[in-house]
Design a protein around this motif. Structure first.
Motif, PDB file in Angstrom:
ATOM      1  N   ASP A  45       0.827  -1.212   0.000  1.00  0.00           N
ATOM      2  CA  ASP A  45       0.000   0.000   0.000  1.00  0.00           C
ATOM      3  C   ASP A  45       0.860   1.260   0.000  1.00  0.00           C
ATOM      4  O   ASP A  45       0.557   2.223  -0.704  1.00  0.00           O
ATOM      5  CB  ASP A  45      -0.943   0.013   1.198  1.00  0.00           C
ATOM      6  N   GLU A  46       1.923   1.269   0.771  1.00  0.00           N
ATOM      7  CA  GLU A  46       2.828   2.421   0.807  1.00  0.00           C
ATOM      8  C   GLU A  46       3.503   2.643  -0.541  1.00  0.00           C
ATOM      9  O   GLU A  46       3.602   3.773  -1.022  1.00  0.00           O
ATOM     10  CB  GLU A  46       3.894   2.241   1.897  1.00  0.00           C
ATOM     11  N   LEU A  48       2.442   1.675  -3.498  1.00  0.00           N
ATOM     12  CA  LEU A  48       1.443   2.135  -4.464  1.00  0.00           C
ATOM     13  C   LEU A  48       1.030   3.577  -4.203  1.00  0.00           C
ATOM     14  O   LEU A  48       0.817   4.343  -5.142  1.00  0.00           O
ATOM     15  CB  LEU A  48       0.222   1.222  -4.431  1.00  0.00           C
ATOM     16  N   ARG A  49       0.932   3.967  -2.946  1.00  0.00           N
ATOM     17  CA  ARG A  49       0.579   5.339  -2.593  1.00  0.00           C
ATOM     18  C   ARG A  49       1.662   6.310  -3.060  1.00  0.00           C
ATOM     19  O   ARG A  49       1.374   7.351  -3.629  1.00  0.00           O
ATOM     20  CB  ARG A  49       0.358   5.475  -1.099  1.00  0.00           C
ATOM     21  N   LYS A  50       2.921   5.940  -2.841  1.00  0.00           N
ATOM     22  CA  LYS A  50       4.030   6.807  -3.265  1.00  0.00           C
ATOM     23  C   LYS A  50       4.121   6.868  -4.774  1.00  0.00           C
ATOM     24  O   LYS A  50       4.439   7.913  -5.336  1.00  0.00           O
ATOM     25  CB  LYS A  50       5.345   6.319  -2.660  1.00  0.00           C
ATOM     26  N   LYS A  51       3.831   5.755  -5.437  1.00  0.00           N
ATOM     27  CA  LYS A  51       3.862   5.754  -6.896  1.00  0.00           C
ATOM     28  C   LYS A  51       2.745   6.634  -7.463  1.00  0.00           C
ATOM     29  O   LYS A  51       2.937   7.319  -8.463  1.00  0.00           O
ATOM     30  CB  LYS A  51       3.694   4.319  -7.413  1.00  0.00           C
ATOM     31  N   LYS A  52       1.597   6.624  -6.799  1.00  0.00           N
ATOM     32  CA  LYS A  52       0.455   7.414  -7.245  1.00  0.00           C
ATOM     33  C   LYS A  52       0.760   8.909  -7.184  1.00  0.00           C
ATOM     34  O   LYS A  52       0.352   9.674  -8.051  1.00  0.00           O
ATOM     35  CB  LYS A  52      -0.759   7.098  -6.382  1.00  0.00           C
ATOM     36  N   TYR A  53       1.495   9.340  -6.167  1.00  0.00           N
ATOM     37  CA  TYR A  53       1.805  10.758  -6.000  1.00  0.00           C
ATOM     38  C   TYR A  53       3.106  11.175  -6.656  1.00  0.00           C
ATOM     39  O   TYR A  53       3.514  12.320  -6.536  1.00  0.00           O
ATOM     40  CB  TYR A  53       1.823  11.119  -4.501  1.00  0.00           C
ATOM     41  N   SER A  54       3.744  10.282  -7.357  1.00  0.00           N
ATOM     42  CA  SER A  54       5.013  10.628  -8.038  1.00  0.00           C
ATOM     43  C   SER A  54       4.769  11.164  -9.416  1.00  0.00           C
ATOM     44  O   SER A  54       3.849  10.932 -10.085  1.00  0.00           O
ATOM     45  CB  SER A  54       5.906   9.403  -8.158  1.00  0.00           C
TER      46      SER A  54
END
Length: 54
Positions: A45-46, A48-54
């Protein structure tokens, strides 16, 4: 899945001679599998979350 790993797959690996239990019960493995699953879920989840905001 943790129950399946603890009470089905672990005894099969012991029976096949892949894994040897010494002073250990299958029940001890159950919380370890649960903790590992929760940690891996959190980690994915972390990422994917960081990838989403990159």
């Amino acid at each position: 899945m943790a129950i399946i790993f603890s009470y089905i797959f672990e005894p099969i690996t012991v029976w096949l001679g892949i894994y040897k239990l010494e002073n250990w019960k299958y029940t001890f493995s159950l919380p370890i599998y649960v903790i590992k699953a929760v940690f891996i879920r959190w980690l994915v989840d972390e990422v994917l979350r960081k990838k989403k905001y990159s």
